[in-house]
Write a protein that holds these residues in place. Structure first.
Motif, PDB file in Angstrom:
ATOM      1  N   SER A  30       0.850  -1.196   0.000  1.00  0.00           N
ATOM      2  CA  SER A  30       0.000   0.000   0.000  1.00  0.00           C
ATOM      3  C   SER A  30       0.884   1.244   0.000  1.00  0.00           C
ATOM      4  O   SER A  30       2.075   1.174   0.307  1.00  0.00           O
ATOM      5  CB  SER A  30      -0.930   0.023   1.210  1.00  0.00           C
ATOM      6  OG  SER A  30      -0.205   0.220   2.402  1.00  0.00           O
ATOM      7  N   ASN A  32       0.965   5.187   1.472  1.00  0.00           N
ATOM      8  CA  ASN A  32       0.360   6.180   2.356  1.00  0.00           C
ATOM      9  C   ASN A  32       0.415   7.548   1.669  1.00  0.00           C
ATOM     10  O   ASN A  32      -0.132   7.722   0.594  1.00  0.00           O
ATOM     11  CB  ASN A  32       1.037   6.160   3.712  1.00  0.00           C
ATOM     12  CG  ASN A  32       0.806   4.836   4.426  1.00  0.00           C
ATOM     13  OD1 ASN A  32      -0.058   4.050   4.043  1.00  0.00           O
ATOM     14  ND2 ASN A  32       1.581   4.577   5.451  1.00  0.00           N
ATOM     15  N   ASP A  33       1.092   8.510   2.255  1.00  0.00           N
ATOM     16  CA  ASP A  33       1.165   9.830   1.640  1.00  0.00           C
ATOM     17  C   ASP A  33       1.968   9.799   0.346  1.00  0.00           C
ATOM     18  O   ASP A  33       2.945   9.057   0.219  1.00  0.00           O
ATOM     19  CB  ASP A  33       1.826  10.829   2.591  1.00  0.00           C
ATOM     20  CG  ASP A  33       0.922  11.211   3.745  1.00  0.00           C
ATOM     21  OD1 ASP A  33       1.269  12.157   4.479  1.00  0.00           O
ATOM     22  OD2 ASP A  33      -0.118  10.553   3.920  1.00  0.00           O
ATOM     23  N   THR A  52      -2.867  12.582   1.113  1.00  0.00           N
ATOM     24  CA  THR A  52      -2.960  11.335   1.862  1.00  0.00           C
ATOM     25  C   THR A  52      -3.713  10.287   1.047  1.00  0.00           C
ATOM     26  O   THR A  52      -4.285  10.591  -0.009  1.00  0.00           O
ATOM     27  CB  THR A  52      -3.698  11.547   3.198  1.00  0.00           C
ATOM     28  OG1 THR A  52      -5.082  11.839   2.918  1.00  0.00           O
ATOM     29  CG2 THR A  52      -3.084  12.691   3.988  1.00  0.00           C
ATOM     30  N   ARG A  53      -3.733   9.091   1.564  1.00  0.00           N
ATOM     31  CA  ARG A  53      -4.408   8.003   0.855  1.00  0.00           C
ATOM     32  C   ARG A  53      -5.901   8.300   0.684  1.00  0.00           C
ATOM     33  O   ARG A  53      -6.503   7.888  -0.300  1.00  0.00           O
ATOM     34  CB  ARG A  53      -4.191   6.690   1.597  1.00  0.00           C
ATOM     35  CG  ARG A  53      -4.797   5.497   0.892  1.00  0.00           C
ATOM     36  CD  ARG A  53      -4.334   4.182   1.469  1.00  0.00           C
ATOM     37  NE  ARG A  53      -4.931   3.074   0.737  1.00  0.00           N
ATOM     38  CZ  ARG A  53      -4.483   2.617  -0.427  1.00  0.00           C
ATOM     39  NH1 ARG A  53      -3.408   3.170  -0.976  1.00  0.00           N
ATOM     40  NH2 ARG A  53      -5.081   1.613  -1.033  1.00  0.00           N
ATOM     41  N   ARG A  71      -4.506  11.781  -6.923  1.00  0.00           N
ATOM     42  CA  ARG A  71      -3.912  10.441  -6.971  1.00  0.00           C
ATOM     43  C   ARG A  71      -4.951   9.416  -7.376  1.00  0.00           C
ATOM     44  O   ARG A  71      -6.155   9.625  -7.217  1.00  0.00           O
ATOM     45  CB  ARG A  71      -3.273  10.082  -5.632  1.00  0.00           C
ATOM     46  CG  ARG A  71      -4.239   9.934  -4.495  1.00  0.00           C
ATOM     47  CD  ARG A  71      -3.509   9.720  -3.171  1.00  0.00           C
ATOM     48  NE  ARG A  71      -2.963   8.373  -3.041  1.00  0.00           N
ATOM     49  CZ  ARG A  71      -2.192   7.977  -2.028  1.00  0.00           C
ATOM     50  NH1 ARG A  71      -1.847   8.850  -1.090  1.00  0.00           N
ATOM     51  NH2 ARG A  71      -1.756   6.729  -1.961  1.00  0.00           N
ATOM     52  N   ASN A  72      -4.454   8.307  -7.853  1.00  0.00           N
ATOM     53  CA  ASN A  72      -5.279   7.158  -8.198  1.00  0.00           C
ATOM     54  C   ASN A  72      -4.712   5.978  -7.436  1.00  0.00           C
ATOM     55  O   ASN A  72      -3.644   5.459  -7.786  1.00  0.00           O
ATOM     56  CB  ASN A  72      -5.250   6.921  -9.707  1.00  0.00           C
ATOM     57  CG  ASN A  72      -6.176   5.790 -10.137  1.00  0.00           C
ATOM     58  OD1 ASN A  72      -6.261   4.774  -9.477  1.00  0.00           O
ATOM     59  ND2 ASN A  72      -6.854   5.988 -11.239  1.00  0.00           N
ATOM     60  N   ASN A  73      -5.402   5.580  -6.385  1.00  0.00           N
ATOM     61  CA  ASN A  73      -4.885   4.497  -5.535  1.00  0.00           C
ATOM     62  C   ASN A  73      -4.841   3.156  -6.266  1.00  0.00           C
ATOM     63  O   ASN A  73      -3.968   2.330  -6.002  1.00  0.00           O
ATOM     64  CB  ASN A  73      -5.728   4.374  -4.274  1.00  0.00           C
ATOM     65  CG  ASN A  73      -5.555   5.563  -3.343  1.00  0.00           C
ATOM     66  OD1 ASN A  73      -4.521   6.232  -3.352  1.00  0.00           O
ATOM     67  ND2 ASN A  73      -6.569   5.846  -2.549  1.00  0.00           N
ATOM     68  N   ASN A  76      -1.696   3.421  -8.358  1.00  0.00           N
ATOM     69  CA  ASN A  76      -0.483   3.870  -7.647  1.00  0.00           C
ATOM     70  C   ASN A  76       0.162   5.061  -8.342  1.00  0.00           C
ATOM     71  O   ASN A  76       1.385   5.097  -8.555  1.00  0.00           O
ATOM     72  CB  ASN A  76       0.532   2.726  -7.512  1.00  0.00           C
ATOM     73  CG  ASN A  76       0.051   1.643  -6.577  1.00  0.00           C
ATOM     74  OD1 ASN A  76      -0.719   1.901  -5.648  1.00  0.00           O
ATOM     75  ND2 ASN A  76       0.482   0.412  -6.815  1.00  0.00           N
ATOM     76  N   VAL A  78       0.277   9.499  -8.831  1.00  0.00           N
ATOM     77  CA  VAL A  78      -0.018  10.828  -8.296  1.00  0.00           C
ATOM     78  C   VAL A  78       0.313  11.841  -9.379  1.00  0.00           C
ATOM     79  O   VAL A  78       1.325  11.726 -10.066  1.00  0.00           O
ATOM     80  CB  VAL A  78       0.761  11.112  -6.997  1.00  0.00           C
ATOM     81  CG1 VAL A  78       2.251  11.062  -7.201  1.00  0.00           C
ATOM     82  CG2 VAL A  78       0.322  12.435  -6.388  1.00  0.00           C
TER      83      VAL A  78
END
Length: 120
Positions: A30, A32-33, A52-53, A71-73, A76, A78
């Motif tokens: 994962s 985080n920031d 942040t996430r 961002r796109n989690n 992955n 930014v």
């Protein structure tokens, strides 16, 4: 291992726009920031924006109202959308991310940087 790769830098006239992108890859559990920093010639590296996430953001005063971080989690990634660019925005821009690896250890990673040059 984890790699961060930036793209989107270049030369633009004052008042113009650029969009920077950063993709993280490797053994990622994962992230985080994530954030963008910049370093102008002869100056220290400084924060531009972080996210942040869950999407909370903070910006340097110089970036407020002109730059937008997102961002796109799932991917992955930014991005940094930069509008109304000024000559003083000229710098090498670095992507940063705090990554928890697949072995559940956390560390801060940096990209190699992308040059942004704003001409007057």
């Amino acid at each position: 291992q984890v790699q961060l790769v930036e793209s989107g830098g270049g030369l633009v006239q004052a008042g113009g726009s650029l969009r920077l992108s950063c993709a993280a890859s490797g053994s990622i559990f994962s992230i985080n920031d994530m954030g963008w920093y910049r370093q102008a010639r002869g100056k220290q590296r400084e924060l531009v924006a972080r996210i942040t996430r869950i999407g909370s953001t903070n910006y340097a005063d110089s970036a407020k109202g002109r730059f937008t971080i997102s961002r796109n989690n799932a991917k992955n990634t930014v991005d940094l959308q930069m509008n109304s660019l000024r000559p003083e925005d000229t710098a090498v821009y670095y992507c940063n991310a705090y990554v928890v690896s697949s072995s559940y250890t956390g560390d801060s990673y940096w990209g190699q940087g992308t040059q942004v040059t704003v001409s007057s």
